[in-house]
Scaffold this motif. Structure first.
Motif, PDB file in Angstrom:
ATOM      1  N   LEU A 160     -22.037  14.943  27.447  1.00 55.96           N
ATOM      2  CA  LEU A 160     -21.482  15.294  26.138  1.00 55.96           C
ATOM      3  C   LEU A 160     -22.430  14.885  25.019  1.00 55.96           C
ATOM      4  CD1 LEU A 160     -17.731  14.510  26.792  1.00 55.96           C
ATOM      5  CD2 LEU A 160     -18.681  16.726  26.148  1.00 55.96           C
ATOM      6  N   ASP A 161     -23.133  13.777  25.188  1.00 64.87           N
ATOM      7  CA  ASP A 161     -24.171  13.412  24.212  1.00 64.87           C
ATOM      8  C   ASP A 161     -25.221  14.517  24.133  1.00 64.87           C
ATOM      9  OD1 ASP A 161     -22.997  11.003  23.573  1.00 64.87           O
ATOM     10  OD2 ASP A 161     -24.222   9.828  24.960  1.00 64.87           O
ATOM     11  N   ARG A 162     -25.602  15.037  25.280  1.00 66.48           N
ATOM     12  CA  ARG A 162     -26.599  16.104  25.321  1.00 66.48           C
ATOM     13  C   ARG A 162     -26.054  17.390  24.692  1.00 66.48           C
ATOM     14  NH1 ARG A 162     -31.094  18.054  24.424  1.00 66.48           N
ATOM     15  NH2 ARG A 162     -32.155  19.360  25.960  1.00 66.48           N
ATOM     16  N   VAL A 163     -24.792  17.683  24.937  1.00 65.84           N
ATOM     17  CA  VAL A 163     -24.168  18.877  24.353  1.00 65.84           C
ATOM     18  C   VAL A 163     -24.192  18.798  22.831  1.00 65.84           C
ATOM     19  CG1 VAL A 163     -21.974  20.104  24.059  1.00 65.84           C
ATOM     20  CG2 VAL A 163     -22.721  19.416  26.354  1.00 65.84           C
ATOM     21  N   VAL A 175     -10.850  14.249  20.804  1.00 66.23           N
ATOM     22  CA  VAL A 175     -11.703  13.068  20.722  1.00 66.23           C
ATOM     23  C   VAL A 175     -12.901  13.419  19.849  1.00 66.23           C
ATOM     24  CG1 VAL A 175     -13.050  11.352  21.980  1.00 66.23           C
ATOM     25  CG2 VAL A 175     -11.010  12.357  23.048  1.00 66.23           C
ATOM     26  N   ILE A 176     -13.111  12.660  18.783  1.00 64.44           N
ATOM     27  CA  ILE A 176     -14.221  12.936  17.875  1.00 64.44           C
ATOM     28  C   ILE A 176     -15.532  12.479  18.516  1.00 64.44           C
ATOM     29  CG2 ILE A 176     -15.247  12.409  15.633  1.00 64.44           C
ATOM     30  CD1 ILE A 176     -12.426  12.103  14.536  1.00 64.44           C
ATOM     31  N   ASP A 184     -13.294   7.228  21.533  1.00 61.05           N
ATOM     32  CA  ASP A 184     -13.815   6.700  22.793  1.00 61.05           C
ATOM     33  C   ASP A 184     -13.705   7.727  23.909  1.00 61.05           C
ATOM     34  OD1 ASP A 184     -11.409   5.936  24.847  1.00 61.05           O
ATOM     35  OD2 ASP A 184     -10.737   5.833  22.758  1.00 61.05           O
ATOM     36  N   LEU A 185     -14.666   7.660  24.800  1.00 63.84           N
ATOM     37  CA  LEU A 185     -14.691   8.526  25.983  1.00 63.84           C
ATOM     38  C   LEU A 185     -14.586   7.694  27.255  1.00 63.84           C
ATOM     39  CD1 LEU A 185     -17.551  10.982  24.936  1.00 63.84           C
ATOM     40  CD2 LEU A 185     -15.119  11.521  25.066  1.00 63.84           C
ATOM     41  N   ASN A 186     -13.954   6.543  27.147  1.00 59.85           N
ATOM     42  CA  ASN A 186     -13.900   5.624  28.280  1.00 59.85           C
ATOM     43  C   ASN A 186     -13.141   6.184  29.476  1.00 59.85           C
ATOM     44  OD1 ASN A 186     -15.331   3.781  26.768  1.00 59.85           O
ATOM     45  ND2 ASN A 186     -13.506   2.723  26.012  1.00 59.85           N
ATOM     46  N   HIS A 187     -12.334   7.212  29.248  1.00 61.60           N
ATOM     47  CA  HIS A 187     -11.594   7.813  30.359  1.00 61.60           C
ATOM     48  C   HIS A 187     -12.471   8.749  31.196  1.00 61.60           C
ATOM     49  CE1 HIS A 187     -11.520  10.846  27.217  1.00 61.60           C
ATOM     50  NE2 HIS A 187     -11.126  11.750  28.092  1.00 61.60           N
ATOM     51  N   LEU A 188     -13.695   9.009  30.713  1.00 61.87           N
ATOM     52  CA  LEU A 188     -14.612   9.898  31.435  1.00 61.87           C
ATOM     53  C   LEU A 188     -15.669   9.100  32.179  1.00 61.87           C
ATOM     54  CD1 LEU A 188     -15.319  12.699  28.780  1.00 61.87           C
ATOM     55  CD2 LEU A 188     -13.703  12.764  30.681  1.00 61.87           C
ATOM     56  N   PRO A 189     -16.143   9.614  33.317  1.00 64.05           N
ATOM     57  CA  PRO A 189     -17.262   8.969  34.005  1.00 64.05           C
ATOM     58  C   PRO A 189     -18.487   8.923  33.092  1.00 64.05           C
ATOM     59  CG  PRO A 189     -16.252  10.654  35.393  1.00 64.05           C
ATOM     60  CD  PRO A 189     -15.651  10.806  34.033  1.00 64.05           C
TER      61      PRO A 189
END
Length: 317
Positions: free
Chosen positions: A24-27, A147-148, A12-17
Protein backbone atom coordinates in the motif's frame (compact mmCIF):
# COMPACT_ATOMS: atom_id res chain seq x y z
CA UNK A 1 -16.64 15.13 16.83
CA UNK A 2 -19.19 12.45 15.96
CA UNK A 3 -18.47 8.76 16.16
CA UNK A 4 -18.38 8.66 12.37
CA UNK A 5 -15.66 11.28 12.22
CA UNK A 6 -13.59 9.49 14.87
CA UNK A 7 -13.78 6.32 12.74
CA UNK A 8 -12.62 8.28 9.71
CA UNK A 9 -9.49 9.42 11.53
CA UNK A 10 -8.29 5.83 11.64
CA UNK A 11 -4.84 5.62 10.07
CA UNK A 12 -3.39 2.32 11.27
CA UNK A 13 -2.98 -0.73 9.08
CA UNK A 14 -2.06 -3.07 11.91
CA UNK A 15 -4.79 -5.51 10.88
CA UNK A 16 -2.90 -6.16 7.61
CA UNK A 17 0.21 -8.29 7.13
CA UNK A 18 3.41 -6.29 6.79
CA UNK A 19 3.71 -7.30 3.12
CA UNK A 20 0.32 -5.72 2.43
CA UNK A 21 1.27 -2.57 4.33
CA UNK A 22 4.42 -2.20 2.21
CA UNK A 23 2.41 -2.78 -0.95
CA UNK A 24 0.00 0.00 0.00
CA UNK A 25 2.95 2.34 0.58
CA UNK A 26 4.04 1.55 -2.96
CA UNK A 27 0.52 2.10 -4.31
CA UNK A 28 0.35 5.55 -2.71
CA UNK A 29 3.78 6.34 -4.16
CA UNK A 30 2.59 5.36 -7.67
CA UNK A 31 -0.57 7.46 -7.29
CA UNK A 32 1.45 10.54 -6.36
CA UNK A 33 4.04 9.94 -9.06
CA UNK A 34 1.34 9.70 -11.72
CA UNK A 35 -0.48 12.76 -10.39
CA UNK A 36 2.69 14.85 -10.41
CA UNK A 37 3.45 13.89 -13.98
CA UNK A 38 -0.13 14.59 -15.10
CA UNK A 39 -0.13 18.08 -13.55
CA UNK A 40 3.51 19.18 -13.94
CA UNK A 41 2.74 21.42 -16.91
CA UNK A 42 -0.50 22.78 -15.49
CA UNK A 43 -1.21 26.49 -15.77
CA UNK A 44 -3.54 28.90 -13.99
CA UNK A 45 -5.46 27.54 -11.03
CA UNK A 46 -4.46 24.02 -12.01
CA UNK A 47 -0.96 24.83 -10.75
CA UNK A 48 -2.38 24.49 -7.23
CA UNK A 49 -3.61 20.93 -7.92
CA UNK A 50 -3.30 18.77 -4.82
CA UNK A 51 -4.25 15.40 -3.46
CA UNK A 52 -6.01 16.02 -0.15
CA UNK A 53 -6.55 12.46 1.05
CA UNK A 54 -5.92 8.87 0.03
CA UNK A 55 -8.29 6.44 1.75
CA UNK A 56 -8.30 2.66 1.69
CA UNK A 57 -11.79 1.17 1.75
CA UNK A 58 -13.47 -2.15 1.02
CA UNK A 59 -12.36 -5.56 2.23
CA UNK A 60 -8.76 -4.60 3.03
CA UNK A 61 -10.01 -1.76 5.23
CA UNK A 62 -12.67 -3.91 6.91
CA UNK A 63 -10.36 -6.90 7.40
CA UNK A 64 -12.37 -9.50 5.46
CA UNK A 65 -10.26 -9.67 2.31
CA UNK A 66 -9.70 -12.85 0.29
CA UNK A 67 -6.19 -13.55 -0.96
CA UNK A 68 -5.70 -16.50 -3.31
CA UNK A 69 -2.52 -15.60 -5.23
CA UNK A 70 -1.87 -19.13 -6.52
CA UNK A 71 -5.35 -19.81 -7.88
CA UNK A 72 -6.23 -17.57 -10.82
CA UNK A 73 -9.79 -18.90 -10.95
CA UNK A 74 -10.62 -18.09 -7.34
CA UNK A 75 -11.99 -14.75 -6.20
CA UNK A 76 -9.27 -12.45 -4.88
CA UNK A 77 -9.89 -9.10 -3.22
CA UNK A 78 -8.47 -5.93 -4.75
CA UNK A 79 -7.21 -2.84 -2.97
CA UNK A 80 -9.97 -0.23 -3.18
CA UNK A 81 -8.70 3.34 -2.95
CA UNK A 82 -10.45 6.72 -2.81
CA UNK A 83 -8.32 9.68 -3.90
CA UNK A 84 -9.69 13.07 -2.85
CA UNK A 85 -8.43 16.04 -4.87
CA UNK A 86 -8.94 19.77 -4.44
CA UNK A 87 -10.42 20.60 -7.87
CA UNK A 88 -13.29 19.01 -9.77
CA UNK A 89 -11.36 19.05 -13.06
CA UNK A 90 -8.76 16.75 -11.52
CA UNK A 91 -11.33 13.94 -11.30
CA UNK A 92 -11.20 13.54 -15.10
CA UNK A 93 -9.87 10.00 -15.47
CA UNK A 94 -8.71 10.32 -19.07
CA UNK A 95 -6.83 13.59 -18.62
CA UNK A 96 -5.22 12.99 -15.24
CA UNK A 97 -5.38 9.35 -14.20
CA UNK A 98 -5.21 7.06 -17.23
CA UNK A 99 -1.43 6.69 -17.11
CA UNK A 100 -1.54 5.98 -13.38
CA UNK A 101 -4.20 3.34 -13.92
CA UNK A 102 -1.98 1.66 -16.50
CA UNK A 103 1.07 1.96 -14.26
CA UNK A 104 -0.73 0.22 -11.40
CA UNK A 105 -1.90 -2.50 -13.77
CA UNK A 106 1.66 -3.02 -15.01
CA UNK A 107 3.02 -3.04 -11.45
CA UNK A 108 0.68 -5.93 -10.67
CA UNK A 109 0.44 -7.82 -13.95
CA UNK A 110 3.79 -7.20 -15.66
CA UNK A 111 6.46 -6.07 -13.22
CA UNK A 112 5.02 -8.07 -10.30
CA UNK A 113 6.15 -5.44 -7.79
CA UNK A 114 2.75 -5.58 -6.12
CA UNK A 115 0.84 -8.81 -5.63
CA UNK A 116 -2.66 -7.35 -5.31
CA UNK A 117 -4.76 -5.62 -8.01
CA UNK A 118 -5.59 -1.96 -7.34
CA UNK A 119 -8.77 -0.04 -8.12
CA UNK A 120 -9.12 3.65 -7.35
CA UNK A 121 -11.77 6.31 -7.69
CA UNK A 122 -11.15 10.07 -7.67
CA UNK A 123 -13.48 12.71 -6.25
CA UNK A 124 -13.40 16.12 -4.62
CA UNK A 125 -14.25 16.46 -0.95
CA UNK A 126 -17.52 18.14 -1.94
CA UNK A 127 -18.47 15.22 -4.18
CA UNK A 128 -17.79 12.74 -1.39
CA UNK A 129 -19.78 14.79 1.09
CA UNK A 130 -22.63 15.12 -1.41
CA UNK A 131 -22.61 11.34 -1.76
CA UNK A 132 -22.81 10.99 2.01
CA UNK A 133 -25.65 13.49 2.27
CA UNK A 134 -27.59 11.56 -0.39
CA UNK A 135 -27.06 8.22 1.34
CA UNK A 136 -24.92 6.61 -1.37
CA UNK A 137 -23.82 3.38 0.25
CA UNK A 138 -20.29 3.29 -1.10
CA UNK A 139 -19.43 6.63 0.51
CA UNK A 140 -21.22 5.62 3.71
CA UNK A 141 -19.04 2.51 3.90
CA UNK A 142 -15.91 4.56 3.19
CA UNK A 143 -16.80 6.94 6.02
CA UNK A 144 -17.48 4.03 8.36
CA UNK A 145 -14.63 1.66 7.49
CA UNK A 146 -12.05 3.73 5.63
CA UNK A 147 -8.39 3.95 6.62
CA UNK A 148 -6.51 7.14 5.76
CA UNK A 149 -3.26 6.31 3.97
CA UNK A 150 -2.37 9.97 3.38
CA UNK A 151 -3.87 13.37 4.08
CA UNK A 152 -2.80 16.98 3.73
CA UNK A 153 -6.25 18.26 4.72
CA UNK A 154 -7.59 17.13 8.08
CA UNK A 155 -11.21 18.09 7.45
CA UNK A 156 -13.49 15.17 8.25
CA UNK A 157 -16.01 13.76 5.84
CA UNK A 158 -19.61 14.81 6.36
CA UNK A 159 -21.90 12.66 8.45
CA UNK A 160 -23.76 10.10 6.40
CA UNK A 161 -27.52 10.49 5.98
CA UNK A 162 -28.88 7.05 5.09
CA UNK A 163 -31.89 6.79 2.84
CA UNK A 164 -35.17 5.66 4.34
CA UNK A 165 -36.12 2.06 3.49
CA UNK A 166 -38.76 3.34 1.07
CA UNK A 167 -36.31 5.70 -0.65
CA UNK A 168 -33.70 2.93 -0.95
CA UNK A 169 -36.24 0.52 -2.48
CA UNK A 170 -37.54 2.99 -5.06
CA UNK A 171 -34.06 4.20 -6.04
CA UNK A 172 -32.70 0.66 -6.49
CA UNK A 173 -35.72 -0.33 -8.56
CA UNK A 174 -35.39 2.81 -10.68
CA UNK A 175 -31.70 2.20 -11.42
CA UNK A 176 -32.37 -1.42 -12.36
CA UNK A 177 -35.29 -0.61 -14.66
CA UNK A 178 -33.24 2.08 -16.37
CA UNK A 179 -29.94 0.27 -16.85
CA UNK A 180 -30.67 -3.43 -17.28
CA UNK A 181 -32.80 -3.11 -20.46
CA UNK A 182 -30.18 -0.79 -21.97
CA UNK A 183 -27.47 -3.36 -21.34
CA UNK A 184 -29.52 -6.09 -22.97
CA UNK A 185 -30.24 -3.85 -25.97
CA UNK A 186 -26.50 -3.39 -26.58
CA UNK A 187 -26.14 -7.17 -26.23
CA UNK A 188 -28.71 -7.68 -29.00
CA UNK A 189 -27.00 -5.08 -31.19
CA UNK A 190 -23.72 -6.95 -30.76
CA UNK A 191 -25.32 -10.21 -31.85
CA UNK A 192 -26.80 -8.49 -34.92
CA UNK A 193 -23.40 -7.05 -35.87
CA UNK A 194 -21.79 -10.45 -35.43
CA UNK A 195 -24.33 -12.13 -37.72
CA UNK A 196 -23.55 -9.50 -40.34
CA UNK A 197 -19.78 -10.01 -40.02
CA UNK A 198 -19.15 -6.60 -38.46
CA UNK A 199 -16.80 -8.03 -35.89
CA UNK A 200 -15.33 -4.80 -34.49
CA UNK A 201 -18.81 -3.33 -34.05
CA UNK A 202 -19.93 -6.51 -32.31
CA UNK A 203 -16.96 -6.40 -29.94
CA UNK A 204 -17.65 -2.74 -29.13
CA UNK A 205 -21.29 -3.42 -28.31
CA UNK A 206 -20.39 -6.48 -26.25
CA UNK A 207 -18.11 -4.15 -24.28
CA UNK A 208 -20.96 -1.66 -23.87
CA UNK A 209 -23.33 -4.41 -22.69
CA UNK A 210 -20.76 -5.56 -20.14
CA UNK A 211 -20.07 -2.04 -18.90
CA UNK A 212 -23.79 -1.32 -18.53
CA UNK A 213 -24.42 -4.58 -16.69
CA UNK A 214 -21.75 -3.74 -14.14
CA UNK A 215 -23.08 -0.18 -13.81
CA UNK A 216 -26.52 -1.66 -13.26
CA UNK A 217 -25.41 -3.88 -10.40
CA UNK A 218 -23.23 -1.19 -8.81
CA UNK A 219 -25.96 1.45 -8.81
CA UNK A 220 -28.72 -0.95 -7.78
CA UNK A 221 -26.69 -2.17 -4.82
CA UNK A 222 -24.89 1.04 -3.77
CA UNK A 223 -26.54 3.91 -5.72
CA UNK A 224 -23.13 4.73 -7.19
CA UNK A 225 -20.92 3.75 -10.12
CA UNK A 226 -17.62 5.45 -10.99
CA UNK A 227 -17.26 7.43 -14.19
CA UNK A 228 -15.12 4.81 -15.86
CA UNK A 229 -15.32 2.72 -19.01
CA UNK A 230 -12.69 0.31 -17.67
CA UNK A 231 -14.57 -2.98 -17.39
CA UNK A 232 -11.70 -4.58 -15.46
CA UNK A 233 -12.19 -1.96 -12.76
CA UNK A 234 -16.00 -2.15 -12.87
CA UNK A 235 -15.90 -5.95 -12.73
CA UNK A 236 -13.68 -5.90 -9.65
CA UNK A 237 -15.97 -3.43 -7.85
CA UNK A 238 -19.07 -5.45 -8.69
CA UNK A 239 -17.55 -8.79 -7.72
CA UNK A 240 -16.51 -7.25 -4.42
CA UNK A 241 -20.19 -6.58 -3.71
CA UNK A 242 -21.48 -10.04 -4.63
CA UNK A 243 -19.11 -12.93 -5.33
CA UNK A 244 -21.73 -14.75 -7.45
CA UNK A 245 -20.73 -12.38 -10.25
CA UNK A 246 -17.25 -13.90 -10.29
CA UNK A 247 -18.64 -16.98 -12.04
CA UNK A 248 -19.39 -15.05 -15.24
CA UNK A 249 -15.75 -14.96 -16.34
CA UNK A 250 -13.43 -17.98 -16.13
CA UNK A 251 -9.86 -16.85 -15.64
CA UNK A 252 -7.87 -20.00 -14.85
CA UNK A 253 -5.89 -19.81 -18.10
CA UNK A 254 -3.98 -17.05 -19.83
CA UNK A 255 -6.26 -17.42 -22.86
CA UNK A 256 -9.38 -16.78 -20.77
CA UNK A 257 -7.85 -13.75 -19.10
CA UNK A 258 -6.67 -12.45 -22.48
CA UNK A 259 -10.21 -12.65 -23.84
CA UNK A 260 -11.51 -10.29 -21.17
CA UNK A 261 -8.62 -7.93 -21.90
CA UNK A 262 -9.56 -8.03 -25.59
CA UNK A 263 -13.14 -7.12 -24.65
CA UNK A 264 -11.75 -4.18 -22.65
CA UNK A 265 -9.63 -3.12 -25.63
CA UNK A 266 -12.69 -3.19 -27.89
CA UNK A 267 -13.92 0.07 -26.40
CA UNK A 268 -11.18 2.10 -28.06
CA UNK A 269 -9.20 -0.11 -30.38
CA UNK A 270 -12.32 -1.68 -31.82
CA UNK A 271 -13.50 1.74 -32.96
CA UNK A 272 -10.28 3.58 -33.74
CA UNK A 273 -7.59 1.07 -34.67
CA UNK A 274 -7.43 -0.88 -37.91
CA UNK A 275 -5.15 -3.34 -36.14
CA UNK A 276 -7.88 -4.56 -33.75
CA UNK A 277 -8.91 -8.06 -34.75
CA UNK A 278 -11.39 -10.46 -33.20
CA UNK A 279 -12.60 -13.73 -34.65
CA UNK A 280 -16.12 -15.09 -34.94
CA UNK A 281 -15.18 -17.86 -32.49
CA UNK A 282 -14.00 -15.31 -29.93
CA UNK A 283 -17.23 -13.35 -30.30
CA UNK A 284 -19.24 -16.53 -29.73
CA UNK A 285 -17.29 -17.14 -26.51
CA UNK A 286 -17.85 -13.57 -25.33
CA UNK A 287 -21.55 -13.77 -26.15
CA UNK A 288 -21.91 -16.86 -23.97
CA UNK A 289 -20.11 -15.29 -21.02
CA UNK A 290 -22.04 -12.00 -21.23
CA UNK A 291 -25.29 -13.98 -21.40
CA UNK A 292 -24.29 -15.61 -18.10
CA UNK A 293 -23.27 -12.23 -16.67
CA UNK A 294 -26.68 -10.79 -17.56
CA UNK A 295 -28.44 -13.67 -15.80
CA UNK A 296 -26.29 -13.21 -12.70
CA UNK A 297 -26.81 -9.44 -12.63
CA UNK A 298 -30.57 -9.96 -12.93
CA UNK A 299 -30.49 -12.46 -10.06
CA UNK A 300 -28.35 -10.27 -7.80
CA UNK A 301 -30.30 -7.08 -8.48
CA UNK A 302 -33.71 -8.72 -8.23
CA UNK A 303 -32.76 -10.23 -4.89
CA UNK A 304 -31.55 -6.88 -3.61
CA UNK A 305 -34.71 -5.09 -4.73
CA UNK A 306 -36.93 -7.77 -3.17
CA UNK A 307 -35.15 -7.39 0.16
CA UNK A 308 -35.41 -3.59 0.04
CA UNK A 309 -39.14 -3.91 -0.71
CA UNK A 310 -39.64 -6.11 2.35
CA UNK A 311 -37.69 -3.59 4.47
CA UNK A 312 -39.76 -0.70 3.12
CA UNK A 313 -43.05 -2.50 3.79
CA UNK A 314 -41.93 -3.38 7.32
CA UNK A 315 -40.92 0.22 8.02
CA UNK A 316 -44.29 1.50 6.78
CA UNK A 317 -46.26 -0.60 9.29
Amino acid sequence: ITGLEIELMRTDLNHLPMTKQRELDRVVEILFQGFREATQEATGRRKSARILKVILFGSYARGDWVDAPFDANQFTSDYDILVIVNQKELTDGVLYWEETEQRLFDAYQVEKIIRTPVNFIVHTLQQVNDGLSHGRLLFTEIARDGVILYQSDDRSLAEAKPKTPEQAYHMAEEYFKELFPGAMWRFELAKFSHINNRHSDAAFDFHQATEKLYRCVLTTLTFYAPRSTNIVFLRAMAEGLDKRLFDAWPRATQAERAMYQKLKDAYRKGQHSKHFEISSEELVWLQGRIQILGELVHEVCSGRIAKLKIDAEAAAK
